[in-house]
Write an enzyme that holds these catalytic residues in place. Structure first.
Site, PDB file in Angstrom:
ATOM      1  N   ASN A 243       0.865  -1.182   0.000  1.00  0.00           N
ATOM      2  CA  ASN A 243       0.000   0.000   0.000  1.00  0.00           C
ATOM      3  C   ASN A 243       0.901   1.232   0.000  1.00  0.00           C
ATOM      4  O   ASN A 243       1.484   1.579   1.020  1.00  0.00           O
ATOM      5  CB  ASN A 243      -0.878  -0.049   1.271  1.00  0.00           C
ATOM      6  CG  ASN A 243      -1.709   1.208   1.446  1.00  0.00           C
ATOM      7  OD1 ASN A 243      -1.815   2.031   0.544  1.00  0.00           O
ATOM      8  ND2 ASN A 243      -2.308   1.343   2.621  1.00  0.00           N
ATOM      9  N   TRP A 244       1.011   1.848  -1.167  1.00  0.00           N
ATOM     10  CA  TRP A 244       1.951   2.970  -1.286  1.00  0.00           C
ATOM     11  C   TRP A 244       1.411   4.263  -0.681  1.00  0.00           C
ATOM     12  O   TRP A 244       2.118   5.254  -0.581  1.00  0.00           O
ATOM     13  CB  TRP A 244       2.315   3.201  -2.766  1.00  0.00           C
ATOM     14  CG  TRP A 244       3.055   2.067  -3.388  1.00  0.00           C
ATOM     15  CD1 TRP A 244       3.369   0.857  -2.820  1.00  0.00           C
ATOM     16  CD2 TRP A 244       3.584   2.012  -4.722  1.00  0.00           C
ATOM     17  NE1 TRP A 244       4.053   0.070  -3.708  1.00  0.00           N
ATOM     18  CE2 TRP A 244       4.198   0.753  -4.884  1.00  0.00           C
ATOM     19  CE3 TRP A 244       3.595   2.904  -5.796  1.00  0.00           C
ATOM     20  CZ2 TRP A 244       4.815   0.368  -6.070  1.00  0.00           C
ATOM     21  CZ3 TRP A 244       4.204   2.534  -6.977  1.00  0.00           C
ATOM     22  CH2 TRP A 244       4.817   1.271  -7.107  1.00  0.00           C
ATOM     23  N   LYS A 245       0.132   4.248  -0.344  1.00  0.00           N
ATOM     24  CA  LYS A 245      -0.518   5.442   0.243  1.00  0.00           C
ATOM     25  C   LYS A 245      -0.303   6.666  -0.653  1.00  0.00           C
ATOM     26  O   LYS A 245      -0.214   6.516  -1.867  1.00  0.00           O
ATOM     27  CB  LYS A 245      -0.020   5.674   1.676  1.00  0.00           C
ATOM     28  CG  LYS A 245      -0.150   4.412   2.527  1.00  0.00           C
ATOM     29  CD  LYS A 245       0.016   4.650   3.989  1.00  0.00           C
ATOM     30  CE  LYS A 245      -0.096   3.333   4.741  1.00  0.00           C
ATOM     31  NZ  LYS A 245      -0.055   3.489   6.185  1.00  0.00           N
TER      32      LYS A 245
ATOM     33  N   HIS B 186      -9.584   1.479   5.074  1.00  0.00           N
ATOM     34  CA  HIS B 186      -8.296   1.644   5.764  1.00  0.00           C
ATOM     35  C   HIS B 186      -8.480   2.639   6.920  1.00  0.00           C
ATOM     36  O   HIS B 186      -9.251   3.581   6.806  1.00  0.00           O
ATOM     37  CB  HIS B 186      -7.251   2.163   4.774  1.00  0.00           C
ATOM     38  CG  HIS B 186      -5.865   2.126   5.334  1.00  0.00           C
ATOM     39  ND1 HIS B 186      -5.412   3.078   6.210  1.00  0.00           N
ATOM     40  CD2 HIS B 186      -4.858   1.243   5.169  1.00  0.00           C
ATOM     41  CE1 HIS B 186      -4.160   2.774   6.545  1.00  0.00           C
ATOM     42  NE2 HIS B 186      -3.796   1.664   5.935  1.00  0.00           N
TER      43      HIS B 186
ATOM     44  N   GLU C 224      -6.790   5.017   7.916  1.00  0.00           N
ATOM     45  CA  GLU C 224      -6.550   6.424   7.565  1.00  0.00           C
ATOM     46  C   GLU C 224      -7.775   7.024   6.883  1.00  0.00           C
ATOM     47  O   GLU C 224      -8.065   8.208   7.032  1.00  0.00           O
ATOM     48  CB  GLU C 224      -5.294   6.530   6.681  1.00  0.00           C
ATOM     49  CG  GLU C 224      -4.029   6.329   7.513  1.00  0.00           C
ATOM     50  CD  GLU C 224      -2.860   5.701   6.760  1.00  0.00           C
ATOM     51  OE1 GLU C 224      -2.882   5.653   5.522  1.00  0.00           O
ATOM     52  OE2 GLU C 224      -1.926   5.234   7.439  1.00  0.00           O
TER      53      GLU C 224
ATOM     54  N   GLU D 233      -5.468  -4.531  10.931  1.00  0.00           N
ATOM     55  CA  GLU D 233      -4.450  -3.499  11.103  1.00  0.00           C
ATOM     56  C   GLU D 233      -4.710  -2.709  12.379  1.00  0.00           C
ATOM     57  O   GLU D 233      -5.482  -1.736  12.372  1.00  0.00           O
ATOM     58  CB  GLU D 233      -4.471  -2.545   9.900  1.00  0.00           C
ATOM     59  CG  GLU D 233      -4.172  -3.223   8.584  1.00  0.00           C
ATOM     60  CD  GLU D 233      -3.559  -2.244   7.592  1.00  0.00           C
ATOM     61  OE1 GLU D 233      -2.477  -2.548   7.082  1.00  0.00           O
ATOM     62  OE2 GLU D 233      -4.141  -1.178   7.349  1.00  0.00           O
TER      63      GLU D 233
ATOM     64  N   GLY E  27       2.380   2.626  10.730  1.00  0.00           N
ATOM     65  CA  GLY E  27       3.319   3.724  10.522  1.00  0.00           C
ATOM     66  C   GLY E  27       4.058   4.150  11.772  1.00  0.00           C
ATOM     67  O   GLY E  27       4.709   5.188  11.790  1.00  0.00           O
TER      68      GLY E  27
ATOM     69  N   SER F 257       3.355  -1.673  10.403  1.00  0.00           N
ATOM     70  CA  SER F 257       4.809  -1.709  10.614  1.00  0.00           C
ATOM     71  C   SER F 257       5.453  -3.046  10.263  1.00  0.00           C
ATOM     72  O   SER F 257       6.378  -3.497  10.942  1.00  0.00           O
ATOM     73  CB  SER F 257       5.158  -1.298  12.050  1.00  0.00           C
ATOM     74  OG  SER F 257       4.750   0.033  12.297  1.00  0.00           O
TER      75      SER F 257
ATOM     76  N   GLY G 139       4.861   1.478   4.589  1.00  0.00           N
ATOM     77  CA  GLY G 139       6.183   2.081   4.418  1.00  0.00           C
ATOM     78  C   GLY G 139       7.220   1.187   3.750  1.00  0.00           C
ATOM     79  O   GLY G 139       7.935   1.630   2.841  1.00  0.00           O
TER      80      GLY G 139
HETATM   81  P1  PGA Z   1       2.761   0.599   7.606  1.00  0.00           P
HETATM   82  O1  PGA Z   1       1.278   0.760   6.995  1.00  0.00           O
HETATM   83  O2  PGA Z   1       3.296  -0.700   7.091  1.00  0.00           O
HETATM   84  O3  PGA Z   1       3.521   1.786   7.078  1.00  0.00           O
HETATM   85  O4  PGA Z   1       2.615   0.595   9.088  1.00  0.00           O
HETATM   86  C1  PGA Z   1       0.448  -0.352   6.833  1.00  0.00           C
HETATM   87  C2  PGA Z   1      -0.866   0.081   6.289  1.00  0.00           C
HETATM   88  O5  PGA Z   1      -1.356   1.146   6.672  1.00  0.00           O
HETATM   89  O6  PGA Z   1      -1.478  -0.614   5.451  1.00  0.00           O
END
Ligand code: PGA
Length: 254
Positions: A9-11, A94, A96, A164, A170, A210, A232
């Site tokens: 997931n490149w966000k 997600h 976010e 998650e 993150g 993470s 990330g």
């Molecule tokens: P992260 O994000 O690996 O940077 O913690 C995971 C995600 O939000 O899918």
């Protein structure tokens, strides 16, 4: 046997040029990794170009979100129809999206329904906050989120769920493999209760938060964890390749 799945997931990272460079940097090796489903989820504006780069490879494409209406006056939104011919997967709900864009379980449910209707495989994300976790509410929160997200949806093994924990995303503070296994086992039981055991056993449930090349083995070693949603670390070619290679190796020897 569930096939393990690793999704990057490149966000909101990478320009079009950066996205193409990242794919080129990983594609040769990535394509050769067997026994794992490999999914890249770049930003919307790069999907068309990345689709071209992935043509003829074993790497699949996913979107990071979508709206639930087919078309119309929804300025700035992307419709399921626009994604249908382009993507295999779509990340929905997600944390976010829930936190910054106020997506409720009801909205997530509409999106998951729509994804199935249009032929996209949803990766439905659920997770609890740090406060919920510390006050012993994880089970309650996750149960409600899974039930609400899947309300009115017919049983299907095409569903992917990503567990998650919000406190692990993150932050560099991942859950332990054991912690994730407990909650993922719970999620599988919720799906079995809602649908049936046979389908629940076919549904893939990922861990996210993470994940790196250093801790992936800990998650993959757990029987109920079917892969990872990687944020990330998916932006670094070597990291992502290492995560995939370890997953392929560990799952094939289990
Ligand atoms: P992260 O994000 O690996 O940077 O913690 C995971 C995600 O939000 O899918």
């Amino acid at each position: 046997m569930r096939k393990p799945l690793i999704a990057g997931n490149w966000k909101m990272n990478t320009t079009l040029e950066e996205a193409k460079s990242l794919v080129r940097a990983i594609l040769n090796e990535l394509d050769g990794i067997e026994g794992v489903e490999k999914v890249l989820c770049p930003p919307f504006i790069s999907l068309v170009a990345i689709k071209e780069l992935l043509r003829g490879t074993s790497v699949e494409l996913g979107a990071q979100n979508m709206y639930f209406e087919d078309k119309g006056a929804y300025t700035g939104e992307i419709s399921p129809i626009m994604l249908a011919d382009l993507c295999d997967f779509v990340i929905l709900g997600h944390s976010e999206r829930r936190q910054y864009f106020f997506e409720t379980d009801e909205i997530v449910n509409k999106k998951v329904k729509k994804a199935f209707e249009i032929g996209l495989k949803p990766i439905m994300c659920v997770g609890e906050s740090l406060k919920d976790n510390e006050t012993g509410k994880t089970e309650h929160v996750i149960t409600n989120r899974v039930r609400a997200g899947l309300a009115g949806i017919s049983p299907t093994g095409q569903l992917v769920i990503a567990y998650e924990p919000i406190w692990a995303i993150g932050t560099g503070k991942a859950a332990t493999g054991k912690q994730a296994e407990v909650t993922i086992g719970l999620i599988r039981n919720i799906v079995a209760g809602l649908w049936n055991r046979e389908t629940a056993v076919a549904v893939r449930i990922l861990y996210g938060g993470s994940v790196t090349s250093t801790n992936i083995a800990e998650f993959i070693a757990e029987p109920d964890i079917d892969g990872a949603l990687v944020g990330g670390a998916s932006l670094k070619a070597n990291e992502f390749l290492s995560i995939l290679k370890q997953t392929a190796k560990l799952k094939s020897t289990r």
